[in-house]
Design a protein around this motif. Structure first.
Motif, short mmCIF file in Angstrom:
data_model
loop_
_atom_site.label_atom_id
_atom_site.label_comp_id
_atom_site.label_asym_id
_atom_site.label_seq_id
_atom_site.Cartn_x
_atom_site.Cartn_y
_atom_site.Cartn_z
N ASN A 258 -9.69 -1.42 -16.11
CA ASN A 258 -8.89 -0.08 -16.44
C ASN A 258 -8.05 -0.68 -17.51
N ALA A 259 -7.31 -1.52 -17.28
CA ALA A 259 -6.10 -1.96 -18.14
C ALA A 259 -6.68 -2.23 -19.61
N ARG B 79 -9.42 -1.23 -20.80
CA ARG B 79 -10.16 0.08 -21.10
C ARG B 79 -8.93 0.76 -22.12
N ILE C 76 -0.26 6.28 -16.85
CA ILE C 76 -0.47 7.38 -16.20
C ILE C 76 0.72 8.05 -15.79
N LEU D 223 -8.85 10.65 -15.39
CA LEU D 223 -7.67 11.66 -16.17
C LEU D 223 -8.40 12.15 -17.39
N ASP D 224 -9.36 11.72 -18.05
CA ASP D 224 -9.80 12.30 -19.41
C ASP D 224 -10.98 13.21 -18.93
N GLY E 37 -15.19 6.88 -12.22
CA GLY E 37 -14.14 7.37 -11.33
C GLY E 37 -13.89 6.69 -10.22
N LEU F 292 -10.63 2.57 -9.04
CA LEU F 292 -9.43 2.50 -8.47
C LEU F 292 -9.65 2.88 -6.81
N THR F 293 -10.78 3.90 -6.35
CA THR F 293 -10.78 4.01 -5.05
C THR F 293 -11.38 2.88 -4.45
N LEU G 259 0.79 0.73 -17.96
CA LEU G 259 0.57 1.09 -16.61
C LEU G 259 0.77 -0.52 -15.72
#
Ligand code: ATP
Ligand code: MG
Length: 455
Positions: free
Chosen positions: A363-364, A366, A393, A408-409, A420, A423-424, A447
């Motif tokens: 994520n970071a 990306r 975020i 988010l996007d 998506g 994080l889950t 973040l």
């Protein structure tokens, strides 16, 4: 699911207010409380018993002993008065020494040097009162004349009589024996209570430890067994049953998820193959992209399902694990900086935690250019921070992004494309280890993801 807010400190904290104030004074542990419950009534009983004993027995005893000694002194005084000459007096004094345990000397013409009145000493007071009642002559008492001896000086008409009496004639030694017995009995009781309570509380402690380690996703210690009092066994049995049910539920869910994902893969592959045959009109391209996205989702599901599978927790050096993840990200062209410190050996499922960290790092990278991972030990936990210098975020949606498929996007605007689930899955892994993940603002502007795992 673990409840991280329920920390050990919170459990030990008494309520505020007056009830809490009283509770603050009481011992916190069951051991301390049980001991208090046993010992308080006993000590209270002993204090009351001792008090009654002193009030009744000891007082009467001293009184009677003093009167007996005073009576004997009175008899000697009277006899001396009757004796005609010094020879007879000598014989009387000798007799007193022989039969009454009193050493009496007579000083002809002697007088009390100064007026005397008894001090606060109970013995002096009682004895003085007894002499007053039996002898009716001016006197003084010295309780410190010699070790275990008491001197009474009595002014007779023609001189001064010094009467030495051993202390034991005025004290009852049962007093000491009684006190000794009381204190001794209390000590023995205390020792027995400590030993028994220890044994009663050990199984409760073990049960608490077992529940704690289950919450951290670890296996039961092999020495765990049903032991202790009936209620504790019952609680332990209920815990074991709950544990089995939870495990069954988790594995059922995992199997279903894996099954569905796997079964969906085959028709999707078929669809992909069929789409290949339709040429490259824009509509077909869109359809292809959708199929690819669905496949990504299913891969995510499968990864998630596999993570919960059969992997067993083992002691792992988290520093090594973080380095591995960073190295993987660097191979993919990311700029990752790592800083680790302290003893980072933790019981965990390495592949699951690796996936969790990889999701955070992916994520970071990306969303940002530069990633920084810091792993360190804090109170009772190890903490891994993943910082980036991206857009971050907004605080309002920091909870939302943990929901499955939340992006988010939006689903279509893909910043490098994701399903998506990252994080889950990451949070699920953290929580299955008894830890959690929180999002904050990084000092470098982007973040900061904070992963905490209990040690
Ligand atoms: N480091 C970050 N900086 C900015 N936004 C982020 C960051 N990490 C996550 N997000 C936002 O949170 C959303 C959810 O992240 P998550 O990892 O769950 O899914 P994803 O990255 O979109 O997909 P996946 O990880 O499953 O490939 C992302 O779509 C992104 O908008
Ligand atoms: Mg992601």
């Amino acid at each position: 699911m673990a409840v991280p807010e329920l920390s050990r400190a919170a459990l030990m904290q008494p309520r505020p207010g007056p009830v809490g104030a009283v509770k603050r004074l009481l011992p916190r542990t069951l051991f301390g409380r049980a001991l208090l419950i046993i010992v308080t009534p006993v000590v209270l009983l002993q204090v009351v018993a001792t008090w009654i004993f002193y009030d009744r027995h000891w007082d009467t005893m001293t009184h009677r002993l003093a009167h007996a000694v005073a009576g004997e002194v009175a008899m000697v005084v009277e006899q001396l008065d009757r004796d005609a000459g010094p020879e007879e007096r000598r014989r009387t004094l000798e007799m007193a020494a022989r039969h009454m345990d009193l050493i009496i000397t007579f000083e002809p013409g002697g007088r009390l040097t100064e007026p005397w009145s008894p001090s606060g000493n109970t013995l002096e007071q009682t004895l003085s009162r007894a002499i007053d009642e039996r002898v009716y002559l001016p006197h003084s008492i010295d309780t410190r004349v010699a070790h275990e001896w008491i001197e009474m000086r009595i002014e007779v008409p023609d001189g001064l009589l010094s009467v030495m009496s051993p202390e034991r004639r005025l004290y009852s030694s049962t007093t000491y024996i009684f006190l000794l017995w009381m204190v001794g009995a209390a000590m023995v009781l205390f020792a027995i209570a400590i030993i028994f309570m220890r044994n009663q509380i050990r199984p409760i402690r073990r049960l608490a430890a077992a529940a704690d380690s289950f919450g951290k996703g670890r296996d039961l210690s092999p020495s765990f067994r049903l032991e202790g009092a009936a209620e504790v066994r019952q609680a332990a049995a209920a815990f074991l049953m709950m544990r089995e049910r939870l495990k069954r539920q988790i594995s059922q869910r995992t199997e279903m998820l894996a099954g569905v994902s796997h079964d969906l893969r085959t028709p999707l592959t078929r669809m992909k193959l069929q789409l290949e045959m339709f040429g490259d009109e824009p509509e077909v391209e869109e359809l292809k992209a959708d199929v690819v996205e669905m496949q990504d989702m299913i891969d995510g599901y499968l990864a998630f399902a596999r993570g919960e599978g059969t992997e067993a927790p083992v002691p792992v050096d988290l520093a090594r694990l973080v380095q591995d993840v960073a190295a993987g990200a660097r191979r993919d062209g990311a700029s990752v900086e790592v800083e680790t410190g302290g003893d980072l050996l933790v019981q965990l499922r390495p592949n699951a935690v690796k996936r969790c960290l990889a999701n955070l790092v992916n994520n970071a990278r990306r969303h940002a250019k530069h990633v920084r991972i810091t792993a360190a030990r804090a109170a009772g936990v190890v903490e891994v921070l993943v910082d980036d210098d991206g857009p971050g975020i907004p605080a309002a949606v920091r909870d939302e992004v943990f929901k499955p498929f939340f992006r988010l996007d939006g689903p279509k605007g893909r910043a490098g494309g994701g399903v998506g689930l990252g994080l889950t899955i990451a949070r699920d892994v953290a929580r299955s280890h008894g830890g959690d993940i929180h999002l904050q603002e990084s000092p470098s502007g982007g973040l900061r993801a904070v992963l905490r795992l209990p040690v």
